[in-house]
Design a protein around this motif. Structure first.
Motif, PDB file in Angstrom:
ATOM      1  N   ILE A 172      15.124  -3.750  19.138  1.00  0.00           N
ATOM      2  CA  ILE A 172      15.320  -2.503  18.397  1.00  0.00           C
ATOM      3  C   ILE A 172      14.344  -1.438  18.887  1.00  0.00           C
ATOM      4  CG2 ILE A 172      15.520  -1.446  16.133  1.00  0.00           C
ATOM      5  CD1 ILE A 172      15.730  -4.232  14.934  1.00  0.00           C
ATOM      6  N   VAL A 173      14.895  -0.354  19.395  1.00  0.00           N
ATOM      7  CA  VAL A 173      14.094   0.782  19.862  1.00  0.00           C
ATOM      8  C   VAL A 173      14.695   2.065  19.304  1.00  0.00           C
ATOM      9  CG1 VAL A 173      13.132  -0.280  21.944  1.00  0.00           C
ATOM     10  CG2 VAL A 173      15.422   0.702  22.023  1.00  0.00           C
ATOM     11  N   GLY A 174      14.119   3.189  19.693  1.00  0.00           N
ATOM     12  CA  GLY A 174      14.591   4.466  19.196  1.00  0.00           C
ATOM     13  C   GLY A 174      13.435   5.287  18.668  1.00  0.00           C
ATOM     14  N   PRO A 175      13.728   6.425  18.037  1.00  0.00           N
ATOM     15  CA  PRO A 175      12.662   7.309  17.545  1.00  0.00           C
ATOM     16  C   PRO A 175      11.858   6.629  16.450  1.00  0.00           C
ATOM     17  CG  PRO A 175      14.780   7.996  16.679  1.00  0.00           C
ATOM     18  CD  PRO A 175      15.074   6.940  17.690  1.00  0.00           C
ATOM     19  N   PRO A 176      10.567   6.911  16.363  1.00  0.00           N
ATOM     20  CA  PRO A 176       9.736   6.257  15.344  1.00  0.00           C
ATOM     21  C   PRO A 176      10.073   6.752  13.944  1.00  0.00           C
ATOM     22  CG  PRO A 176       8.487   7.970  16.450  1.00  0.00           C
ATOM     23  CD  PRO A 176       9.793   7.850  17.194  1.00  0.00           C
ATOM     24  N   ALA A 177       9.701   5.961  12.963  1.00  0.00           N
ATOM     25  CA  ALA A 177       9.746   6.384  11.566  1.00  0.00           C
ATOM     26  C   ALA A 177       8.336   6.838  11.220  1.00  0.00           C
ATOM     27  CB  ALA A 177      10.178   5.241  10.667  1.00  0.00           C
ATOM     28  N   GLY A 178       8.072   8.120  11.395  1.00  0.00           N
ATOM     29  CA  GLY A 178       6.697   8.592  11.228  1.00  0.00           C
ATOM     30  C   GLY A 178       5.827   8.035  12.335  1.00  0.00           C
ATOM     31  N   LYS A 179       4.883   7.196  11.959  1.00  0.00           N
ATOM     32  CA  LYS A 179       4.000   6.568  12.941  1.00  0.00           C
ATOM     33  C   LYS A 179       4.430   5.146  13.274  1.00  0.00           C
ATOM     34  CE  LYS A 179      -0.152   9.192  11.693  1.00  0.00           C
ATOM     35  NZ  LYS A 179      -1.569   9.105  11.253  1.00  0.00           N
ATOM     36  N   GLN A 180       5.561   4.733  12.727  1.00  0.00           N
ATOM     37  CA  GLN A 180       5.978   3.346  12.890  1.00  0.00           C
ATOM     38  C   GLN A 180       6.977   3.179  14.032  1.00  0.00           C
ATOM     39  OE1 GLN A 180       4.289   1.115  11.078  1.00  0.00           O
ATOM     40  NE2 GLN A 180       3.257   2.922  10.253  1.00  0.00           N
ATOM     41  N   PHE A 181       6.625   2.340  14.994  1.00  0.00           N
ATOM     42  CA  PHE A 181       7.498   1.973  16.099  1.00  0.00           C
ATOM     43  C   PHE A 181       7.864   0.492  15.942  1.00  0.00           C
ATOM     44  CE2 PHE A 181       5.102   5.511  17.750  1.00  0.00           C
ATOM     45  CZ  PHE A 181       5.978   6.188  18.593  1.00  0.00           C
ATOM     46  N   GLY A 182       9.008   0.117  16.462  1.00  0.00           N
ATOM     47  CA  GLY A 182       9.332  -1.289  16.514  1.00  0.00           C
ATOM     48  C   GLY A 182       8.488  -1.993  17.562  1.00  0.00           C
ATOM     49  N   GLY A 215      11.658  12.209   5.591  1.00  0.00           N
ATOM     50  CA  GLY A 215      12.190  13.116   4.582  1.00  0.00           C
ATOM     51  C   GLY A 215      12.621  12.452   3.298  1.00  0.00           C
ATOM     52  N   LEU A 216      12.237  11.183   3.093  1.00  0.00           N
ATOM     53  CA  LEU A 216      12.672  10.449   1.910  1.00  0.00           C
ATOM     54  C   LEU A 216      11.721  10.658   0.736  1.00  0.00           C
ATOM     55  CD1 LEU A 216      13.730   7.051   3.538  1.00  0.00           C
ATOM     56  CD2 LEU A 216      15.209   8.926   2.818  1.00  0.00           C
ATOM     57  N   ASP A 258       0.849  -1.187   0.000  1.00  0.00           N
ATOM     58  CA  ASP A 258       0.000   0.000   0.000  1.00  0.00           C
ATOM     59  C   ASP A 258       0.887   1.240   0.000  1.00  0.00           C
ATOM     60  OD1 ASP A 258      -1.838   1.994   0.325  1.00  0.00           O
ATOM     61  OD2 ASP A 258      -2.528   1.355   2.311  1.00  0.00           O
ATOM     62  N   PRO A 259       1.024   1.923  -1.138  1.00  0.00           N
ATOM     63  CA  PRO A 259       1.898   3.098  -1.202  1.00  0.00           C
ATOM     64  C   PRO A 259       1.533   4.182  -0.203  1.00  0.00           C
ATOM     65  CG  PRO A 259       1.251   2.397  -3.404  1.00  0.00           C
ATOM     66  CD  PRO A 259       0.418   1.605  -2.442  1.00  0.00           C
ATOM     67  N   ALA A 260       0.254   4.257   0.206  1.00  0.00           N
ATOM     68  CA  ALA A 260      -0.167   5.286   1.159  1.00  0.00           C
ATOM     69  C   ALA A 260       0.573   5.156   2.480  1.00  0.00           C
ATOM     70  CB  ALA A 260      -1.673   5.214   1.384  1.00  0.00           C
ATOM     71  N   ARG A 261       1.003   3.949   2.809  1.00  0.00           N
ATOM     72  CA  ARG A 261       1.694   3.733   4.079  1.00  0.00           C
ATOM     73  C   ARG A 261       3.103   4.329   4.072  1.00  0.00           C
ATOM     74  NH1 ARG A 261       1.904  -1.991   6.409  1.00  0.00           N
ATOM     75  NH2 ARG A 261       2.754  -0.739   8.115  1.00  0.00           N
ATOM     76  N   LEU A 262       3.627   4.605   2.901  1.00  0.00           N
ATOM     77  CA  LEU A 262       4.940   5.258   2.840  1.00  0.00           C
ATOM     78  C   LEU A 262       4.882   6.676   3.397  1.00  0.00           C
ATOM     79  CD1 LEU A 262       6.115   4.096  -0.701  1.00  0.00           C
ATOM     80  CD2 LEU A 262       7.224   3.510   1.474  1.00  0.00           C
ATOM     81  N   VAL A 263       3.708   7.297   3.319  1.00  0.00           N
ATOM     82  CA  VAL A 263       3.548   8.672   3.806  1.00  0.00           C
ATOM     83  C   VAL A 263       3.779   8.742   5.306  1.00  0.00           C
ATOM     84  CG1 VAL A 263       1.918  10.588   4.050  1.00  0.00           C
ATOM     85  CG2 VAL A 263       1.955   9.226   1.944  1.00  0.00           C
ATOM     86  N   THR A 264       3.343   7.721   6.031  1.00  0.00           N
ATOM     87  CA  THR A 264       3.451   7.722   7.493  1.00  0.00           C
ATOM     88  C   THR A 264       4.669   6.942   7.985  1.00  0.00           C
ATOM     89  OG1 THR A 264       1.958   5.808   7.602  1.00  0.00           O
ATOM     90  CG2 THR A 264       0.976   7.994   7.812  1.00  0.00           C
ATOM     91  N   SER A 265       5.606   6.667   7.097  1.00  0.00           N
ATOM     92  CA  SER A 265       6.815   5.940   7.497  1.00  0.00           C
ATOM     93  C   SER A 265       8.044   6.572   6.843  1.00  0.00           C
ATOM     94  CB  SER A 265       6.690   4.453   7.130  1.00  0.00           C
ATOM     95  OG  SER A 265       6.370   4.297   5.751  1.00  0.00           O
TER      96      SER A 265
END
Length: 329
Positions: free
Chosen positions: A171-181, A45-46, A33-40
């Motif tokens: 694996i932890v750290g800052p999220p990628a958009g709305k994505q957490f490990g 900034g990619l 789903d390409p829409a999920r790239l928006v929130t990840s």
């Protein structure tokens, strides 16, 4: 290089794509789903315009995505603690690896980076996890799936394929958009519980940015088959509690529950979850990792890939900040 990234809508894949771009490479995404790239990935900034719609279990779409690529980072996998999804996880993860890694070998990509897990090598009796240990893995579905894919990848390596395998820890750290490990759930639970249970338990914890840095460093052709541990520091729960107390300003305790009791609770939760599913970071496998995970030998990752582990308190602080912003804390 043009690098295909699978799992780019997820936590590790998105950060790995960013590290690859920061290192001067171009990336393409294979996504359902390409829409999920928006929130990840896009949230980091990619540019996500180069993507192929498909699935790792669909050989034709994988081949289309790999066409014209020089390298691949295979980070996509089904990760689930729900025992009813066990067969799905086993089949999807192996089929995905056969399609992505197998086709990449056939097309001559170099390098081929596969994101495994310390779960594939987990041995409670071992004093130190190294990448040369035999494939093992715990009896849970996720561990079995990673072990099966690990054996497949190692067989390809034995035949001369330029596959580089990494073994991240928690694996932890800052999220990628709305994505957490998935491991962020453990941080969330610890903060809500105001502490952690156990006696000899520990977190073998690694920052997602260090994992991504390692994947970008592996994007060099001609290096052949390689394997690297990325477990991160093993920190006893008392140390984790102290860090979280400083970060949150809340009192954090250590509850001296016997480790054997925690493993029993994990088995009971798994049994109940088969009939009455509920969201919890507790499972038999999670408690095995939590109470029995040994140290990992990360020295080659530091010396050969230039990975420099940041202070774990910084990693936890960034995780807590992300969870807070997402309304989970």
């Amino acid at each position: 290089m043009l690098v295909l990234v699978t799992g780019g809508t997820g936590f590790v894949g998105a950060w790995s794509a960013k590290a690859a771009v920061d290192a001067g490479h171009r990336v393409r995404f294979l996504v359902r789903d390409p829409a999920r790239l928006v929130t990840s990935a896009a949230a980091l900034g990619l540019d996500t315009s180069d993507h192929v719609v498909g699935d790792i279990t669909d050989a034709a779409s994988v081949r289309r995505a790999l066409d014209g690529c020089d390298a691949v980072i295979h980070a996509a996998a089904v990760v689930a603690v729900d025992p009813r999804r066990a067969e799905e996880m086993l089949q999807t993860n192996l089929a995905g690896a056969q399609n992505v890694l197998g086709t990449a070998v056939e097309l001559g990509l170099d390098p081929i980076v596969y994101v495994s897990s310390i779960a594939a090598l987990f041995q409670p009796g071992a004093r130190l996890l190294t990448p040369d240990l035999p494939v093992c893995g715990p009896p849970d579905a996720y561990g079995r799936s990673k072990a099966r894919v690990e054996q497949y990848a190692r067989d390809l390596q034995a035949d001369g394929a330029p596959i580089a395998i990494t073994y991240p820890g928690m694996i932890v750290g800052p999220p990628a958009g709305k994505q957490f490990g998935e491991a962020a759930q453990a941080v969330e639970a610890a903060v809500h519980l105001r502490g952690l249970p156990g006696r000899g338990a520990a977190w073998t914890m690694v920052d997602v940015r260090e994992v991504a840095t390692a994947h970008a460093a592996l994007l060099q052709s001609g290096s052949g088959a390689r394997r690297f541990m990325l477990g991160g520091p093993r920190i006893p729960i008392a140390g984790i509690a102290d860090m979280l107390a400083t970060i949150t300003g809340r009192r954090m305790g250590v509850y001296p529950v016997p480790d054997a009791a925690l493993r029993l609770v994990g088995r009971l939760v798994d049994a109940i979850d088969r009939f009455v599913p509920f969201g919890t970071p507790i499972s038999e496998a999670a408690m095995e990792y939590y109470t029995r995970m040994p140290d990992t030998d990360d020295r080659p990752s530091e010396t050969e890939l230039g990975v420099k582990y940041r202070d774990s308190a910084e990693t936890l602080a960034d995780t807590v900040a992300g969870l807070t912003e997402a309304g989970r804390l």
